[in-house]
Design a protein around this motif. Structure first.
Motif, PDB file in Angstrom:
ATOM      1  N   TYR A  45       2.695  -5.132  -7.280  1.00 48.49           N
ATOM      2  CA  TYR A  45       3.325  -6.331  -7.814  1.00 48.49           C
ATOM      3  C   TYR A  45       4.555  -6.595  -6.964  1.00 48.49           C
ATOM      4  O   TYR A  45       5.371  -5.710  -6.744  1.00 48.49           O
ATOM      5  CB  TYR A  45       3.735  -6.155  -9.278  1.00 48.49           C
ATOM      6  N   ASP A  46       4.673  -7.805  -6.465  1.00 48.70           N
ATOM      7  CA  ASP A  46       5.797  -8.137  -5.588  1.00 48.70           C
ATOM      8  C   ASP A  46       6.280  -9.530  -5.959  1.00 48.70           C
ATOM      9  O   ASP A  46       5.587 -10.520  -5.718  1.00 48.70           O
ATOM     10  CB  ASP A  46       5.323  -8.098  -4.131  1.00 48.70           C
ATOM     11  N   LYS A  47       7.471  -9.597  -6.544  1.00 44.43           N
ATOM     12  CA  LYS A  47       7.953 -10.904  -7.015  1.00 44.43           C
ATOM     13  C   LYS A  47       8.176 -11.893  -5.869  1.00 44.43           C
ATOM     14  O   LYS A  47       8.229 -13.089  -6.080  1.00 44.43           O
ATOM     15  CB  LYS A  47       9.214 -10.754  -7.872  1.00 44.43           C
ATOM     16  N   LYS A  48       8.284 -11.364  -4.644  1.00 46.66           N
ATOM     17  CA  LYS A  48       8.477 -12.267  -3.499  1.00 46.66           C
ATOM     18  C   LYS A  48       7.158 -12.924  -3.060  1.00 46.66           C
ATOM     19  O   LYS A  48       7.146 -13.804  -2.221  1.00 46.66           O
ATOM     20  CB  LYS A  48       9.084 -11.499  -2.318  1.00 46.66           C
ATOM     21  N   MET A  49       6.035 -12.443  -3.612  1.00 46.03           N
ATOM     22  CA  MET A  49       4.747 -13.014  -3.209  1.00 46.03           C
ATOM     23  C   MET A  49       4.431 -14.251  -4.046  1.00 46.03           C
ATOM     24  O   MET A  49       3.499 -14.298  -4.828  1.00 46.03           O
ATOM     25  CB  MET A  49       3.635 -11.976  -3.311  1.00 46.03           C
ATOM     26  N   SER A  50       5.240 -15.284  -3.855  1.00 50.46           N
ATOM     27  CA  SER A  50       5.068 -16.546  -4.565  1.00 50.46           C
ATOM     28  C   SER A  50       4.216 -17.466  -3.701  1.00 50.46           C
ATOM     29  O   SER A  50       3.779 -17.090  -2.612  1.00 50.46           O
ATOM     30  CB  SER A  50       6.442 -17.175  -4.755  1.00 50.46           C
ATOM     31  N   GLY A  51       4.059 -18.697  -4.176  1.00 54.81           N
ATOM     32  CA  GLY A  51       3.323 -19.694  -3.381  1.00 54.81           C
ATOM     33  C   GLY A  51       3.959 -19.878  -2.015  1.00 54.81           C
ATOM     34  O   GLY A  51       3.288 -20.111  -1.011  1.00 54.81           O
ATOM     35  N   LEU A  66      -7.003  -9.458  -9.171  1.00 53.27           N
ATOM     36  CA  LEU A  66      -7.569  -8.486 -10.113  1.00 53.27           C
ATOM     37  C   LEU A  66      -6.496  -7.862 -11.015  1.00 53.27           C
ATOM     38  O   LEU A  66      -6.827  -7.224 -12.013  1.00 53.27           O
ATOM     39  CB  LEU A  66      -8.311  -7.375  -9.349  1.00 53.27           C
ATOM     40  N   GLU A  67      -5.223  -8.021 -10.628  1.00 50.75           N
ATOM     41  CA  GLU A  67      -4.091  -7.510 -11.425  1.00 50.75           C
ATOM     42  C   GLU A  67      -4.287  -6.046 -11.812  1.00 50.75           C
ATOM     43  O   GLU A  67      -4.132  -5.655 -12.966  1.00 50.75           O
ATOM     44  CB  GLU A  67      -3.865  -8.383 -12.664  1.00 50.75           C
ATOM     45  N   ALA A  68      -4.660  -5.243 -10.790  1.00 52.74           N
ATOM     46  CA  ALA A  68      -4.980  -3.836 -11.060  1.00 52.74           C
ATOM     47  C   ALA A  68      -3.872  -2.908 -10.581  1.00 52.74           C
ATOM     48  O   ALA A  68      -4.125  -1.809 -10.110  1.00 52.74           O
ATOM     49  CB  ALA A  68      -6.306  -3.487 -10.374  1.00 52.74           C
ATOM     50  N   GLY A  69      -2.628  -3.330 -10.711  1.00 55.02           N
ATOM     51  CA  GLY A  69      -1.505  -2.506 -10.239  1.00 55.02           C
ATOM     52  C   GLY A  69      -1.064  -1.495 -11.276  1.00 55.02           C
ATOM     53  O   GLY A  69      -1.587  -1.446 -12.396  1.00 55.02           O
ATOM     54  N   GLY A  70      -0.086  -0.674 -10.890  1.00 52.32           N
ATOM     55  CA  GLY A  70       0.518   0.275 -11.833  1.00 52.32           C
ATOM     56  C   GLY A  70      -0.308   1.523 -12.055  1.00 52.32           C
ATOM     57  O   GLY A  70      -1.455   1.619 -11.623  1.00 52.32           O
ATOM     58  N   GLY A  71       0.296   2.495 -12.734  1.00 49.74           N
ATOM     59  CA  GLY A  71      -0.421   3.736 -13.065  1.00 49.74           C
ATOM     60  C   GLY A  71      -0.441   4.724 -11.921  1.00 49.74           C
ATOM     61  O   GLY A  71       0.076   4.477 -10.835  1.00 49.74           O
ATOM     62  N   THR A  72      -1.079   5.868 -12.168  1.00 50.26           N
ATOM     63  CA  THR A  72      -1.201   6.908 -11.140  1.00 50.26           C
ATOM     64  C   THR A  72      -2.200   6.461 -10.081  1.00 50.26           C
ATOM     65  O   THR A  72      -2.916   5.474 -10.263  1.00 50.26           O
ATOM     66  CB  THR A  72      -1.725   8.220 -11.763  1.00 50.26           C
ATOM     67  N   GLN A  73      -2.278   7.245  -8.985  1.00 50.84           N
ATOM     68  CA  GLN A  73      -3.266   6.944  -7.928  1.00 50.84           C
ATOM     69  C   GLN A  73      -4.678   6.836  -8.516  1.00 50.84           C
ATOM     70  O   GLN A  73      -5.420   5.909  -8.206  1.00 50.84           O
ATOM     71  CB  GLN A  73      -3.260   8.064  -6.870  1.00 50.84           C
ATOM     72  N   ASN A  79      -9.076   1.382 -11.855  1.00 49.84           N
ATOM     73  CA  ASN A  79      -8.851   0.003 -12.279  1.00 49.84           C
ATOM     74  C   ASN A  79      -9.367  -1.000 -11.263  1.00 49.84           C
ATOM     75  O   ASN A  79     -10.039  -1.976 -11.596  1.00 49.84           O
ATOM     76  CB  ASN A  79      -7.340  -0.213 -12.417  1.00 49.84           C
ATOM     77  N   ILE A  80      -9.023  -0.743  -9.982  1.00 48.19           N
ATOM     78  CA  ILE A  80      -9.459  -1.649  -8.908  1.00 48.19           C
ATOM     79  C   ILE A  80     -10.988  -1.663  -8.841  1.00 48.19           C
ATOM     80  O   ILE A  80     -11.614  -2.722  -8.740  1.00 48.19           O
ATOM     81  CB  ILE A  80      -8.854  -1.227  -7.543  1.00 48.19           C
ATOM     82  N   MET A  81     -11.600  -0.470  -8.912  1.00 51.40           N
ATOM     83  CA  MET A  81     -13.068  -0.391  -8.806  1.00 51.40           C
ATOM     84  C   MET A  81     -13.755  -1.133  -9.947  1.00 51.40           C
ATOM     85  O   MET A  81     -14.710  -1.888  -9.727  1.00 51.40           O
ATOM     86  CB  MET A  81     -13.513   1.074  -8.740  1.00 51.40           C
TER      87      MET A  81
END
Length: 361
Positions: A45-51, A66-73, A79-81
């Protein structure tokens, strides 16, 4: 028709895929049968990644996040898979194209292959030999199941051959990160700190640190910063601080009038600072490539690198992680004895065109 799903998981990935998207648009304008779908896994998640971020890179916003950020490796990988499998079932594709070595690269490659979809890996074959780095594991796993390998160096080609990959599947194309750098270089712009501190060309040093080996061990981080402060003469040290590092720094009380910790910068602002700096001190891989192309001395606080061409042909030196190593390198820098960059084969701004040529032929 060739349908390609392009994966990006973290901000640097977008620098690598932007030229590929431009090359696809160019191929389409020439009547080539190729379409793409851009998937952001949301790993970082990167707040600078705007339009505005996508506008600067001249690419459309992702078709899907996919909004699959956060959590352990492990949680992040799972989540991504899970979410990427749903994406592929809803939007079938001929090829999944992954870049670099983040968790998304590995997770999306595995997901695609389980669905019998071909995988192309941009930046294939690079190795640090350091299995304590999650990126090294991501590279090895991705390359173990990739179909089409796009490489940045002859050493990467040789790593793949040693692993049994036939030459017919290896394409030495260069570095898409450098495509973006060369395209965007005329657009670099000074960040606010430039005016605030009255910075001038080659009269300051840029510092970036984020690797766990350097920032998680407080005494190590403190000793490293003290050595840097002690041996950089009177130059300001501009340190855009990664959120992880900021938390650790708060407790350290390393203070000096020359050390300026600032918020992370946009791509165009950060590279303006690097291009005009006396030197950059970093533990990042990508910055060593950019500094080399811009002929800016680069001191890397790592014991190994997966980008040895930045050392043999570029301006990069491996200082290591021992704070006591800093002094001789900084003495060499201030004595004016730093090496100049040489031509790095295929790092010429045309890499993405070569990739799309392979994919459309």
């Amino acid at each position: 028709m060739k349908k390609i799903t392009i994966i990006a998981g973290a901000r640097p990935n977008f620098m690598k895929i932007a030229p590929i998207i431009h090359a696809i648009h160019e191929a389409q304008s020439q009547g080539k049968d190729i379409t793409y779908r851009l998937v952001h896994t949301g790993q970082h998640y990167d707040k600078k990644m705007s339009g505005n971020f996508f506008k600067q890179l001249e690419i459309p916003e992702p078709h899907s996040n996919l909004e699959a950020g956060g959590g352990t490796q492990a949680a992040q990988t799972a989540n991504i898979m899970l979410r990427f499998e749903q994406e592929l079932l809803a939007h079938p594709t001929d090829l999944v194209l992954v870049v670099g070595d983040v968790t998304s690269t590995m997770a999306c490659s595995i997901t695609a292959k389980k669905l019998n979809i071909k995988v192309a890996h941009v930046e294939a074959g690079i190795r640090s030999g350091d299995l304590s780095m999650p990126e090294e594991i991501n590279r090895m796993l991705t390359d173990a199941i990739t179909d089409i390998f796009f490489t940045t160096s002859e050493l990467a080609n040789s790593n793949l051959r040693q692993a049994g990959v036939p030459d017919s599947r290896i394409h030495f194309v260069g570095n898409t990160m450098i495509d973006t750098l060369l395209k965007q270089r005329p657009n670099f712009k000074p960040p606010p700190i430039w005016g605030e501190l009255g910075l001038a060309r080659e009269k300051y040093i840029v510092l970036t640190l984020h690797r766990p080996a350097n920032v998680d061990e407080e005494s190590q981080l403190k000793a490293m910063l003290e050595q840097i402060i002690a041996h950089t003469e009177n130059l300001p040290l501009v340190f855009p601080v990664h959120p992880r590092t900021a938390k650790i720094l708060e407790g350290l009380q390393v203070q000096d009038d020359r050390l300026h910790m600032i918020e992370p910068l946009s791509y165009l602002e950060f590279n303006y600072l690097v291009e005009n700096a006396k030197a950059v001190i970093t533990d990042s891989g990508g910055i060593t490539e950019e500094a080399s192309i811009m002929n800016v001395p680069c001191l890397t606080l790592r014991d190994n690198t997966e980008r040895p061409e930045t050392i043999t042909l570029g301006t990069n030196e491996l200082v290591g992680t021992n704070p006591d190593n800093m002094k001789p390198y900084l003495q060499k820098l201030f004595a004016g004895n730093w090496k100049q960059t040489q031509t790095i084969p295929m790092w010429d701004g045309q890499t993405a065109k070569r990739i799309i040529k392979v994919l459309t032929s």
